[in-house]
Design a protein around this motif. Structure first.
Motif, PDB file in Angstrom:
ATOM      1  N   PHE A   1       1.031  -1.265   0.117  1.00  0.00           N
ATOM      2  CA  PHE A   1      -0.043   0.100   0.109  1.00  0.00           C
ATOM      3  C   PHE A   1       0.817   1.195   0.078  1.00  0.00           C
ATOM      4  O   PHE A   1       1.989   1.167   0.408  1.00  0.00           O
ATOM      5  CB  PHE A   1      -0.950   0.082   1.225  1.00  0.00           C
ATOM      6  N   HIS A   2       0.239   2.296  -0.684  1.00  0.00           N
ATOM      7  CA  HIS A   2       1.067   3.580  -0.602  1.00  0.00           C
ATOM      8  C   HIS A   2       0.307   4.502   0.306  1.00  0.00           C
ATOM      9  O   HIS A   2      -0.708   4.758  -0.029  1.00  0.00           O
ATOM     10  CB  HIS A   2       1.290   4.156  -2.218  1.00  0.00           C
ATOM     11  N   ALA A   3       1.107   5.296   0.872  1.00  0.00           N
ATOM     12  CA  ALA A   3       0.524   6.366   1.749  1.00  0.00           C
ATOM     13  C   ALA A   3       0.377   7.457   0.801  1.00  0.00           C
ATOM     14  O   ALA A   3       1.537   7.866  -0.013  1.00  0.00           O
ATOM     15  CB  ALA A   3       1.211   6.702   3.144  1.00  0.00           C
ATOM     16  N   ALA A   4      -0.619   8.290   0.845  1.00  0.00           N
ATOM     17  CA  ALA A   4      -0.845   9.696   0.010  1.00  0.00           C
ATOM     18  C   ALA A   4      -1.739  10.445   0.595  1.00  0.00           C
ATOM     19  O   ALA A   4      -2.651  10.267   1.549  1.00  0.00           O
ATOM     20  CB  ALA A   4      -1.279   9.092  -1.329  1.00  0.00           C
ATOM     21  N   SER A   5      -1.688  11.834   0.231  1.00  0.00           N
ATOM     22  CA  SER A   5      -2.714  12.880   0.714  1.00  0.00           C
ATOM     23  C   SER A   5      -3.026  13.583  -0.530  1.00  0.00           C
ATOM     24  O   SER A   5      -2.610  14.687  -0.609  1.00  0.00           O
ATOM     25  CB  SER A   5      -2.028  13.677   1.875  1.00  0.00           C
ATOM     26  N   PRO A   6      -3.796  13.061  -1.287  1.00  0.00           N
ATOM     27  CA  PRO A   6      -4.123  13.890  -2.697  1.00  0.00           C
ATOM     28  C   PRO A   6      -4.877  15.135  -2.315  1.00  0.00           C
ATOM     29  O   PRO A   6      -4.777  15.929  -2.959  1.00  0.00           O
ATOM     30  CB  PRO A   6      -5.154  12.945  -3.260  1.00  0.00           C
ATOM     31  N   ALA A   7      -5.735  15.044  -1.064  1.00  0.00           N
ATOM     32  CA  ALA A   7      -6.423  16.266  -0.930  1.00  0.00           C
ATOM     33  C   ALA A   7      -5.810  17.508   0.139  1.00  0.00           C
ATOM     34  O   ALA A   7      -6.419  18.336   0.704  1.00  0.00           O
ATOM     35  CB  ALA A   7      -7.945  15.886  -0.156  1.00  0.00           C
ATOM     36  N   SER A   8      -4.479  17.076   0.483  1.00  0.00           N
ATOM     37  CA  SER A   8      -3.910  18.086   1.464  1.00  0.00           C
ATOM     38  C   SER A   8      -2.368  17.977   1.194  1.00  0.00           C
ATOM     39  O   SER A   8      -1.827  17.159   0.400  1.00  0.00           O
ATOM     40  CB  SER A   8      -4.233  17.703   2.701  1.00  0.00           C
ATOM     41  N   ASP A   9      -1.523  18.691   1.979  1.00  0.00           N
ATOM     42  CA  ASP A   9      -0.112  18.595   1.878  1.00  0.00           C
ATOM     43  C   ASP A   9       0.321  17.449   2.962  1.00  0.00           C
ATOM     44  O   ASP A   9       1.750  17.580   3.296  1.00  0.00           O
ATOM     45  CB  ASP A   9       0.647  19.880   2.205  1.00  0.00           C
ATOM     46  N   ALA A  10      -0.624  16.650   3.678  1.00  0.00           N
ATOM     47  CA  ALA A  10      -0.133  15.853   4.664  1.00  0.00           C
ATOM     48  C   ALA A  10       0.690  16.476   6.064  1.00  0.00           C
ATOM     49  O   ALA A  10       1.572  15.696   6.672  1.00  0.00           O
ATOM     50  CB  ALA A  10       0.982  14.700   4.311  1.00  0.00           C
ATOM     51  N   GLY A  11       0.471  17.872   6.278  1.00  0.00           N
ATOM     52  CA  GLY A  11       1.281  18.483   7.334  1.00  0.00           C
ATOM     53  C   GLY A  11       0.707  18.231   8.592  1.00  0.00           C
ATOM     54  O   GLY A  11       1.336  18.953   9.577  1.00  0.00           O
ATOM     55  N   ALA A  12      -0.294  17.768   8.600  1.00  0.00           N
ATOM     56  CA  ALA A  12      -0.805  17.583  10.040  1.00  0.00           C
ATOM     57  C   ALA A  12      -1.528  16.373  10.217  1.00  0.00           C
ATOM     58  O   ALA A  12      -2.108  15.786   9.237  1.00  0.00           O
ATOM     59  CB  ALA A  12      -1.610  18.566  10.623  1.00  0.00           C
ATOM     60  N   LEU A  13      -1.721  15.793  11.347  1.00  0.00           N
ATOM     61  CA  LEU A  13      -2.587  14.578  11.682  1.00  0.00           C
ATOM     62  C   LEU A  13      -3.927  14.578  11.281  1.00  0.00           C
ATOM     63  O   LEU A  13      -4.373  13.620  10.994  1.00  0.00           O
ATOM     64  CB  LEU A  13      -2.252  14.048  12.890  1.00  0.00           C
ATOM     65  N   GLY A  14      -4.477  15.861  11.483  1.00  0.00           N
ATOM     66  CA  GLY A  14      -6.001  16.089  11.108  1.00  0.00           C
ATOM     67  C   GLY A  14      -6.459  16.020   9.741  1.00  0.00           C
ATOM     68  O   GLY A  14      -7.448  16.077   9.305  1.00  0.00           O
ATOM     69  N   ARG A  15      -5.223  16.094   8.744  1.00  0.00           N
ATOM     70  CA  ARG A  15      -5.694  16.216   7.397  1.00  0.00           C
ATOM     71  C   ARG A  15      -5.782  15.179   6.422  1.00  0.00           C
ATOM     72  O   ARG A  15      -5.072  13.859   7.252  1.00  0.00           O
ATOM     73  CB  ARG A  15      -4.575  17.071   6.734  1.00  0.00           C
ATOM     74  N   ALA A  16      -6.684  14.886   5.478  1.00  0.00           N
ATOM     75  CA  ALA A  16      -6.955  13.788   5.201  1.00  0.00           C
ATOM     76  C   ALA A  16      -5.734  12.939   4.488  1.00  0.00           C
ATOM     77  O   ALA A  16      -4.930  13.522   3.868  1.00  0.00           O
ATOM     78  CB  ALA A  16      -8.055  14.014   3.914  1.00  0.00           C
ATOM     79  N   GLY A  17      -5.894  11.810   4.533  1.00  0.00           N
ATOM     80  CA  GLY A  17      -4.651  10.848   3.827  1.00  0.00           C
ATOM     81  C   GLY A  17      -5.505   9.523   3.485  1.00  0.00           C
ATOM     82  O   GLY A  17      -6.524   9.396   3.934  1.00  0.00           O
ATOM     83  N   GLU A  18      -4.525   8.574   2.772  1.00  0.00           N
ATOM     84  CA  GLU A  18      -5.225   7.467   2.452  1.00  0.00           C
ATOM     85  C   GLU A  18      -4.038   6.517   1.990  1.00  0.00           C
ATOM     86  O   GLU A  18      -3.067   6.767   1.929  1.00  0.00           O
ATOM     87  CB  GLU A  18      -6.124   7.718   1.091  1.00  0.00           C
ATOM     88  N   LEU A  19      -4.496   5.155   2.235  1.00  0.00           N
ATOM     89  CA  LEU A  19      -3.602   4.084   1.672  1.00  0.00           C
ATOM     90  C   LEU A  19      -4.207   3.457   0.220  1.00  0.00           C
ATOM     91  O   LEU A  19      -5.428   3.340   0.351  1.00  0.00           O
ATOM     92  CB  LEU A  19      -3.436   2.974   2.552  1.00  0.00           C
ATOM     93  N   ALA A  20      -3.370   3.624  -0.753  1.00  0.00           N
ATOM     94  CA  ALA A  20      -3.770   3.315  -2.014  1.00  0.00           C
ATOM     95  C   ALA A  20      -3.125   1.752  -2.195  1.00  0.00           C
ATOM     96  O   ALA A  20      -1.822   1.891  -2.307  1.00  0.00           O
ATOM     97  CB  ALA A  20      -3.533   4.437  -2.939  1.00  0.00           C
ATOM     98  N   SER A  21      -3.912   0.986  -2.909  1.00  0.00           N
ATOM     99  CA  SER A  21      -3.157  -0.379  -3.021  1.00  0.00           C
ATOM    100  C   SER A  21      -2.512  -0.424  -4.320  1.00  0.00           C
ATOM    101  O   SER A  21      -1.680  -1.174  -4.982  1.00  0.00           O
ATOM    102  CB  SER A  21      -4.140  -1.399  -3.126  1.00  0.00           C
TER     103      SER A  21
END
Length: 201
Positions: A171-191
């Motif tokens: 799986f790949h960690a990604a944050s397509p809707a944010s800059d991943a700068g904080a725990l509260g921002r959206a992120g996802e695991l993509a296969s």
């Protein structure tokens, strides 16, 4: 809480055990040895010690347990040093955090695991000791030599060995809707392959 105070710098990480109200003699030593050096080698069982184990072992950990990697590594070493002992032993990985290994709960970190995740751990352990000491049947909760909880399906499954469960998935960690700068921002695991080419920071 305690970790908020730690985060605000009200005490040091070295003083965490004292602030929590208990003594952990290993705590300062652990902080002084952050890598797997000779100190840890002296604490961990040797292959000859593992080979000398003559009773069946039941190892229990959780997928969100900070000790899970250590439990699996010790299990791997035990199986390598003592194949006959491992063949009579069981490994269980539940959907719990460290506290949940002792007292399983339906939720962990806001994730609802379902009723099947809540095992009566004292009853399981008692049944295990009845099996080992008095020849009672293997506890019903142990599906096979390796018993594990499947998230999503909300059920327990068993396999003869850890390696028989199936091929690992990447799986790949990604944050397509944010800059991943904080725990509260959206992120996802993509296969699939990483959904964005640039690097999150």
């Amino acid at each position: 809480g305690l970790f908020a105070e730690l985060g605000r710098g009200e005490f040091t990480f070295r003083d965490l055990e004292r602030e929590a109200g208990f003594e952990a003699p290993l705590w300062p030593d652990a902080l002084d040895h952050p890598t797997l050096d000779a100190f840890w080698a002296g604490i961990n069982p040797t292959p000859s010690q593992l080979a000398a184990i003559r009773i069946p072992v039941l190892a229990i950990t959780g997928a969100y347990d900070g000790a899970e990697l250590g439990t699996r590594e010790h299990w791997r070493r035990f199986a390598a040093a003592n194949p006959a002992g491992a063949a009579r032993s069981y490994l269980m990985i539940g959907p719990w955090d460290h506290a949940g290994v002792t007292t399983p709960r339906r939720t962990v970190g806001g994730l609802d695991l379902g009723d099947a995740a809540v095992l009566d751990m004292p009853a399981l352990q008692l049944a295990w000791f009845e099996h080992v000491l008095h020849g009672a049947p293997v506890p019903a909760q142990l599906r096979d030599r390796f018993t594990y909880f499947v998230l999503g399906a909300g059920e327990w499954r068993g396999s003869p060995a850890v390696g028989d469960v199936g091929a690992p998935q990447l799986f790949h960690a990604a944050s397509p809707a944010s800059d991943a700068g904080a725990l509260g921002r959206a992120g996802e695991l993509a296969s699939a392959r990483p959904p964005r080419a640039d690097v999150d920071r």
